[in-house]
Design an enzyme around this catalytic site. Structure first.
Site, PDB file in Angstrom:
ATOM      1  N   THR A   1       0.321   5.662 -23.463  1.00  0.00           N
ATOM      2  CA  THR A   1      -0.038   4.256 -23.299  1.00  0.00           C
ATOM      3  C   THR A   1      -1.040   3.820 -24.363  1.00  0.00           C
ATOM      4  OG1 THR A   1      -1.887   4.706 -21.824  1.00  0.00           O
ATOM      5  CG2 THR A   1       0.290   4.470 -20.801  1.00  0.00           C
TER       6      THR A   1
ATOM      7  N   LYS B   1     -18.212   7.090  -8.758  1.00  0.00           N
ATOM      8  CA  LYS B   1     -19.463   7.287  -8.031  1.00  0.00           C
ATOM      9  C   LYS B   1     -19.220   8.186  -6.815  1.00  0.00           C
ATOM     10  CE  LYS B   1     -21.583   2.915  -9.425  1.00  0.00           C
ATOM     11  NZ  LYS B   1     -22.158   1.615  -8.983  1.00  0.00           N
TER      12      LYS B   1
ATOM     13  N   ASP C   1      -7.368   4.900 -10.015  1.00  0.00           N
ATOM     14  CA  ASP C   1      -8.785   4.564 -10.032  1.00  0.00           C
ATOM     15  C   ASP C   1      -9.597   5.823  -9.707  1.00  0.00           C
ATOM     16  OD1 ASP C   1     -11.392   3.581  -9.532  1.00  0.00           O
ATOM     17  OD2 ASP C   1     -10.583   1.631  -8.921  1.00  0.00           O
TER      18      ASP C   1
ATOM     19  N   ASP D   1      -7.993  10.462 -16.933  1.00  0.00           N
ATOM     20  CA  ASP D   1      -8.886  10.647 -18.080  1.00  0.00           C
ATOM     21  C   ASP D   1     -10.324  10.878 -17.609  1.00  0.00           C
ATOM     22  OD1 ASP D   1      -9.092   8.047 -17.143  1.00  0.00           O
ATOM     23  OD2 ASP D   1      -9.627   7.212 -19.088  1.00  0.00           O
TER      24      ASP D   1
ATOM     25  N   ASP E   1       0.828  -1.195   0.000  1.00  0.00           N
ATOM     26  CA  ASP E   1       0.000   0.000   0.000  1.00  0.00           C
ATOM     27  C   ASP E   1       0.872   1.258   0.000  1.00  0.00           C
ATOM     28  OD1 ASP E   1      -2.606   1.443   0.480  1.00  0.00           O
ATOM     29  OD2 ASP E   1      -1.521   2.029   2.290  1.00  0.00           O
TER      30      ASP E   1
END
Length: 227
Positions: A202, A133, A129, A165, A106
């Site tokens: 990428t 939501k 990530d 993005d 982590d």
């Protein structure tokens, strides 16, 4: 800083034969273990050089390219997913690179316990990530407390480079980075930076461009305490 909410979820994803070989045979040659005293980077890399940390390197393609293009720099890649760790370890062995170390742990704990203040040339966080939501926004890695921690670990003049993005996350990143008083935006007029050539394009990003998706880069540097 104690942050109990994780910015990732560990799932038992598929690991290919090549990735498994990387984990079983090559990872040990590049691993930085967590625990005990903070790392002595000169000893870990067997040389004195500027060190850049990438948080969440995925399958390691961009980190591998940057390490190949910048042999004078040391890189530490942090990733918790086994497939990515195995993939990068296999690539490092294939290309016989000696300027990369891997941490399978982590990132928040790594920065709290293993890295000395003012020890890094930079930190890069590419496409974390987005937890798009609203009820999951608390899971986002880029938070005020974490950016404060990163800023302590980089040297004056060192950088924090984020890319996403997701426009909503980009706006959140810009707000968090802009409110950290020890950092300044390299974009003098404020806002987002053009993608620097140092960040490899990428396959994921190329596909997004073809579909008309935007990508937002943010590059902030640490102010000199005496300035």
């Amino acid at each position: 800083m104690q942050r109990k909410i994780k910015s990732y979820v560990l799932r038992a994803g598929r690991v290919s034969n090549r990735q498994r070989q990387g984990l079983d045979h090559w990872f040990k040659n590049y691993e930085l273990s967590v625990g005990g005293t903070p790392w002595n980077l000169a000893e870990e890399f067997h040389r004195i050089a500027d060190t850049v940390v990438e948080i969440g390197f995925g399958m390691g393609a961009s980190l591998l390219t940057m390490a190949q293009n910048n042999p004078e720099l040391n890189y530490i890649g942090i990733e918790v997913h086994q497939a990515g760790v195995g993939s990068l370890a296999a690539d490092l062995h294939k290309y016989q690179l000696s300027n990369v170390r891997i941490v399978a742990h982590d990132a928040v704990e790594v920065f709290r316990t293993q890295l000395l203040d003012n020890s890094l040339a930079g930190v890069q966080i590419f496409f974390p990530d987005p937890w798009h939501k609203k009820r999951h926004h608390k899971r986002r890695l880029i938070q005020k407390e974490f950016i404060q921690l990163l800023a302590k670990k980089i040297k004056p003049g060192g950088f924090i480079h984020c890319a996403t993005d997701w426009q909503d996350y980009a706006e959140h990143m810009l707000d968090v980075l802009s409110t950290e008083t020890t950092l300044q935006n390299t974009r003098k007029e404020g806002g987002y930076s053009p993608r620097p050539l140092s960040r490899p394009l990428t396959k994921f990003e190329q596909r997004g461009e073809r579909l008309g998706h935007g990508v937002w880069d943010l590059i902030f540097t640490k102010l000199d305490e005496n300035s």
